[in-house]
Design a protein around this motif. Structure first.
Motif, short mmCIF file in Angstrom:
data_model
loop_
_atom_site.label_atom_id
_atom_site.label_comp_id
_atom_site.label_asym_id
_atom_site.label_seq_id
_atom_site.Cartn_x
_atom_site.Cartn_y
_atom_site.Cartn_z
N VAL A 183 6.78 -6.52 -5.59
CA VAL A 183 6.67 -4.92 -5.69
C VAL A 183 7.59 -4.92 -6.39
O VAL A 183 8.15 -5.56 -6.42
N GLU A 184 7.96 -3.77 -7.39
CA GLU A 184 9.44 -3.49 -7.90
C GLU A 184 10.33 -2.50 -7.49
O GLU A 184 11.81 -2.20 -8.09
N ALA A 185 9.58 -1.92 -5.87
CA ALA A 185 11.21 -1.06 -5.71
C ALA A 185 10.28 -1.26 -3.79
O ALA A 185 9.60 -0.53 -3.72
N SER A 186 11.32 -1.25 -3.26
CA SER A 186 11.82 -1.13 -2.06
C SER A 186 12.68 -0.53 -1.40
O SER A 186 13.73 -0.04 -2.13
N PHE A 187 12.62 0.60 -0.80
CA PHE A 187 13.39 0.95 0.21
C PHE A 187 13.59 0.49 1.97
O PHE A 187 12.52 -0.03 2.05
N THR A 188 13.93 0.85 2.59
CA THR A 188 14.29 0.64 4.44
C THR A 188 14.56 1.94 5.58
O THR A 188 15.38 2.01 5.27
N ASN A 189 14.54 1.45 6.83
CA ASN A 189 15.25 1.89 7.83
C ASN A 189 17.32 1.72 7.38
O ASN A 189 17.27 0.50 7.04
N TYR A 190 17.52 1.89 8.45
CA TYR A 190 19.05 2.38 8.35
C TYR A 190 19.54 2.83 9.51
O TYR A 190 18.65 3.29 10.12
N LYS A 246 5.56 2.76 -7.56
CA LYS A 246 6.34 2.93 -6.42
C LYS A 246 6.72 2.56 -5.25
O LYS A 246 7.13 1.09 -6.10
N ILE A 247 7.51 2.58 -4.70
CA ILE A 247 8.39 2.30 -3.86
C ILE A 247 8.14 2.29 -2.25
O ILE A 247 7.65 3.16 -1.26
N TYR A 248 8.21 1.24 -2.54
CA TYR A 248 7.55 0.24 -0.51
C TYR A 248 8.54 0.34 0.77
O TYR A 248 9.53 -0.11 0.36
N TYR A 249 7.84 0.71 1.50
CA TYR A 249 8.65 0.49 2.90
C TYR A 249 8.97 -0.48 3.59
O TYR A 249 8.02 -0.73 3.66
N PRO A 299 13.40 9.26 9.24
CA PRO A 299 11.84 8.51 9.04
C PRO A 299 11.36 7.74 8.64
O PRO A 299 12.15 6.68 8.63
N VAL A 300 9.82 7.42 9.61
CA VAL A 300 9.79 6.21 9.58
C VAL A 300 7.90 6.14 9.22
O VAL A 300 7.37 7.01 9.54
N PHE A 301 7.98 5.42 8.14
CA PHE A 301 6.48 5.61 7.60
C PHE A 301 5.60 4.44 7.62
O PHE A 301 5.95 3.18 7.56
N SER A 302 4.21 4.58 7.58
CA SER A 302 3.02 3.31 8.36
C SER A 302 2.07 2.94 7.13
O SER A 302 2.02 1.78 6.84
N ILE A 349 14.97 -8.65 -0.66
CA ILE A 349 13.94 -9.69 -1.41
C ILE A 349 13.02 -10.13 -1.32
O ILE A 349 11.87 -11.14 -2.21
N SER A 350 12.47 -10.81 -0.15
CA SER A 350 12.11 -11.45 0.41
C SER A 350 10.57 -10.68 0.50
O SER A 350 9.32 -10.81 0.05
N PHE A 351 11.01 -9.53 0.89
CA PHE A 351 9.71 -8.65 1.53
C PHE A 351 9.27 -8.45 0.26
O PHE A 351 7.97 -8.13 -0.64
N MET A 352 9.95 -8.15 -1.37
CA MET A 352 9.36 -7.63 -2.80
C MET A 352 8.83 -8.91 -3.26
O MET A 352 7.84 -8.69 -4.13
N MET A 353 9.00 -10.14 -3.37
CA MET A 353 8.90 -11.02 -3.89
C MET A 353 7.16 -11.52 -3.44
O MET A 353 6.15 -11.60 -3.88
N ARG A 354 7.18 -11.21 -2.03
CA ARG A 354 6.07 -11.42 -1.00
C ARG A 354 5.17 -10.43 -1.63
O ARG A 354 3.60 -10.54 -1.61
N GLU A 355 5.24 -9.01 -1.65
CA GLU A 355 4.23 -8.39 -1.96
C GLU A 355 3.92 -7.95 -3.40
O GLU A 355 3.64 -6.78 -3.43
#
Length: 238
Positions: free
Chosen positions: A107-114, A188-191, A130-133, A99-105
């Motif tokens: 953005v409406e949607a995000s996903f992460t590594n696991y 956009k779904i941010y990583y 997968p990792v995305f640059s 949530i901190s990442f999404m509010m800082r950037e």
């Protein structure tokens, strides 16, 4: 400001559901709602009993993960939606960091590594993820595979209200269809490259037991959406 996050846990005869609920309860983020959607379970319902005061419990007839998620989303009072499978779990700082990442950037949607784990919650280190640059890489990855683990996603509830809910006709690939559809429609779904979810590999999982049905559904999704995705990428990224 800590907007409410609704964590939706679809539950169908899963012996690990208590671990999933505990991981949701143990989030460091202060404003969380936990919704367990019982998709017609006949086993392991007793594992919910210790958490009655911590969860919103919804019981429905069995209809598959998409229907359970949709029921949870409609009932959610949070501004943001997180999906947690009953056999996986969140690290304690998962929601707070995302949530901190999404509010800082903004953005409406995000996903992460696991990370992967086995039946006994021990780590599996030899499985690659997968990792995305950058965000354009996410689009291009979807030309070849489902690049997003659904249990790493946090998304604004209003996105579902605008773009539609999970397809109930897809019992195993409802997430794949959803992410591709959102990308094509311009969401956009941010990583975030942090490992914040534990994904369990076990022989009773739907992914393991229903490989043939999954492949059939993947073909349906790709036949419908891959040409549209190629067109979107050519028009907007290249």
């Amino acid at each position: 400001m800590n907007p409410k996050v609704s964590i939706i846990i679809p539950f169908y005869n899963c012996p690990y559901v208590d671990q999933a609920i505990e991981s949701a309860i143990n989030q460091t983020y202060p404003n969380i709602e936990i919704i367990v959607v019982d998709d017609g379970s006949t086993e392991f319902k007793e594992k919910l009993a210790p958490f009655q005061e911590n969860i919103v419990y919804i019981r429905k007839e069995n209809g598959g993960t998409a229907t359970a998620l949709n029921e949870g989303i409609r009932s959610a009072t949070g501004e943001y939606i997180a999906w947690l499978s009953a056999d996986d779990y969140f690290l304690p700082n998962k929601v707070a960091k995302q949530i901190s990442f999404m509010m800082r950037e903004n953005v409406e949607a995000s996903f992460t590594n696991y990370n992967y784990m086995d039946e006994t919650s021990q780590p599996i280190d030899h499985w690659t993820r997968p990792v995305f640059s950058n965000n354009d890489d996410v689009y291009r990855a979807f030309l070849n595979y489902n690049a997003i683990n659904g249990c790493t996603v946090i998304i604004k509830k209003e996105v579902f209200e605008q773009a539609g809910y999970f397809n109930p006709n897809l019992r195993y690939t409802q997430d794949y269809e959803m992410w591709v559809r959102l990308l094509i429609e311009g969401y956009k779904i941010y990583y975030l490259d942090e490992e914040l979810t534990k994904f369990r590999i076990h022989k009773e999982s739907g992914t393991y037991k229903h490989q043939q049905a999954m492949q059939q559904e993947i073909s349906i999704v790709e036949n419908e959406y891959k040409p549209l995705l190629k067109e979107y990428i050519a028009r907007n990224l290249e």
